[in-house]
Design an enzyme around this catalytic site. Structure first.
Site, PDB file in Angstrom:
ATOM      1  N   CYS A  94       0.799  -1.229   0.000  1.00  0.00           N
ATOM      2  CA  CYS A  94       0.000   0.000   0.000  1.00  0.00           C
ATOM      3  C   CYS A  94       0.832   1.279   0.000  1.00  0.00           C
ATOM      4  CB  CYS A  94      -0.942   0.006   1.205  1.00  0.00           C
ATOM      5  SG  CYS A  94      -2.069  -1.401   1.219  1.00  0.00           S
ATOM      6  N   CYS A 417       0.607   2.860   6.514  1.00  0.00           N
ATOM      7  CA  CYS A 417       0.970   1.476   6.790  1.00  0.00           C
ATOM      8  C   CYS A 417       0.877   0.684   5.494  1.00  0.00           C
ATOM      9  CB  CYS A 417       0.029   0.877   7.833  1.00  0.00           C
ATOM     10  SG  CYS A 417      -1.703   0.813   7.287  1.00  0.00           S
TER      11      CYS A 417
END
Length: 433
Positions: A94, A417
């Protein structure tokens, strides 16, 4: 500040994205290549930069179409960039676009490039679907078959289940746990309740809806139209303007049943989209008459235990970045944090505001932050704007810079994250004309 110095100051000139759309909706017939090509072409048009002035393209992507495995190169050519402009694709879950931006900044800061496009793309409507290992092996062996008997022999022993299509796994390869299951555990570990998660999700959706109505997000959009109807797509379709606490409370847990707190309503939706930034060395920007809007002062990537700390990366990255740059949380005017799950965001903020976490996990005497939400994602976040895996980082950077000007701030923090227990933080500083 004490961040790593570079020979050239790296500046953010512009950033843009396609309107993000829920997977399976408007972009369902398109590929990642189509989306990336469109956003790169849009950046060239809006910036007035000529293709031959670009020194390179870096894009992040996660679930890639095998036909365009280096989607950055294919999309750059499709957007009209000259053959001589190198382009490559990176993947870091991500935070792939964050890695692309950092890679470009490294080249610009070292003097190896002067002007680059960096960002990312994801089309979760076009995920590769494969077969199991045994079926794949047999199909490859068929290339050596010379008769019908050979073909039948290779099929012998295969079960019907072996021939069923298999989409990409959503579980962590190292742990076998899905990200949603990890988010459930993380929320429980930090005492984040279902009610708090739903309230945060509602805040995100309302913020995105309001920012859209106020035109705050329009500056980062490249309008697009999808064949065959070519209806103009101008805004995201990912946020729920009609959401309410009552509606969110009725949704069942998705991952850990029946006791989990992560639902479809407090998780980011599957999303298709693309976003890029235009980065330059300060000298090259001045030479081309481009207006630098912000400087990339420093960044950091971290990694933790993908079992117990999968989504906790920002809680480790942010304090290290602040220490490197000599800043405190209170010096930050703008904070953009990736919202994979409401529980993940709230757990990270709880950790940053915890004395015990600072002492036990960070080796600090006191908490990193006195957290207030006013500076955090007031225009919406990934929960409401969507999360095309490879593109989100470029959206975060662009929104952070736009907010610096809208809110008359100086410093912006971008943090996220990622799967694999990865994390990232970046510091941006507004530049005056």
């Amino acid at each position: 500040m004490n961040g790593d110095s570079t020979r050239e100051e790296v500046v953010f000139v512009d950033g843009c994205r396609l309107p993000f759309r829920r997977t399976g909706s408007d972009y369902a017939a398109l590929t990642g290549y189509d989306l990336a090509r469109s956003v790169i072409a849009g950046m060239l048009v809006r910036s007035g930069v000529r293709g031959e002035e670009i020194d390179g393209v870096v894009l992040g992507s996660v679930v890639q179409n095998a036909q365009t495995s280096n989607v950055a190169r294919d999309a750059a050519l499709g957007a009209g960039l000259p053959n001589q402009v190198p382009a490559y694709t990176v993947t870091m879950a991500c935070i792939s676009a964050n890695r692309a931006v950092a890679d470009a900044a490294l080249q610009l800061g070292s003097g190896r490039a002067g002007l680059m496009i960096a960002g990312g793309v994801e089309s979760l409507s076009d995920v590769p679907v494969g077969l199991g290992k045994e079926a794949r092996k047999r199909l490859l062996d068929m290339r050596r078959a010379k008769s019908a008997r050979d073909y039948l022999g290779l099929l012998r022993g295969l079960k019907p289940a072996d021939l069923l299509p298999r989409p990409p796994a959503i579980a962590e390869y190292s742990t076998g746990e899905t990200m949603g299951e990890s988010a459930d555990r993380l929320a429980a570990a930090f005492g984040v309740t279902r009610e708090e998660q739903d309230a945060y999700a509602l805040r995100s959706h309302r913020a995105a809806a309001q920012a859209t109505r106020d035109g705050k997000l329009s500056a980062e959009m490249v309008l697009t139209a999808v064949p065959p109807k070519f209806r103009a797509i101008e805004v995201d379709n990912t946020f729920r303007e009609d959401s309410s606490i009552e509606k969110l409370a009725k949704l069942p847990p998705v991952f850990v049943k029946p006791y989990g707190t992560v639902t479809a309503g407090n998780s980011s939706p599957l999303t298709d989209g693309a976003a890029v930034t235009l980065l330059a060395s300060r000298a090259r920007a001045q030479e081309l008459g481009l207006r630098p809007r912000a400087a990339i002062r420093d960044w950091i990537f971290v990694a933790q235990d993908p079992g117990s700390e999968l989504l906790l990366g920002p809680a480790f990255a942010v304090p290290r970045l602040l220490e490197r740059t000599g800043l405190a949380w209170s010096d930050l005017d703008v904070i953009e944090i990736h919202e994979a799950f409401a529980g993940q965001v709230l757990a990270v903020l709880t950790a940053l505001g915890s004395d015990s976490f600072a002492q036990e996990r960070l080796g600090r005497s006191k908490r990193v932050a006195e957290v207030d939400l006013d500076r955090i994602n007031p225009w919406g976040g990934s929960l409401s704007l969507g999360h095309p895996f490879g593109a989100t980082g470029a959206r975060l950077v662009t929104t952070a810079v736009n907010r610096l000007f809208a809110e008359d701030g100086r410093f912006a923090l971008v943090t996220a994250c990622a799967a694999g227990g990865l994390g990232h933080a970046m510091l941006l500083e507004r530049l005056e004309a």
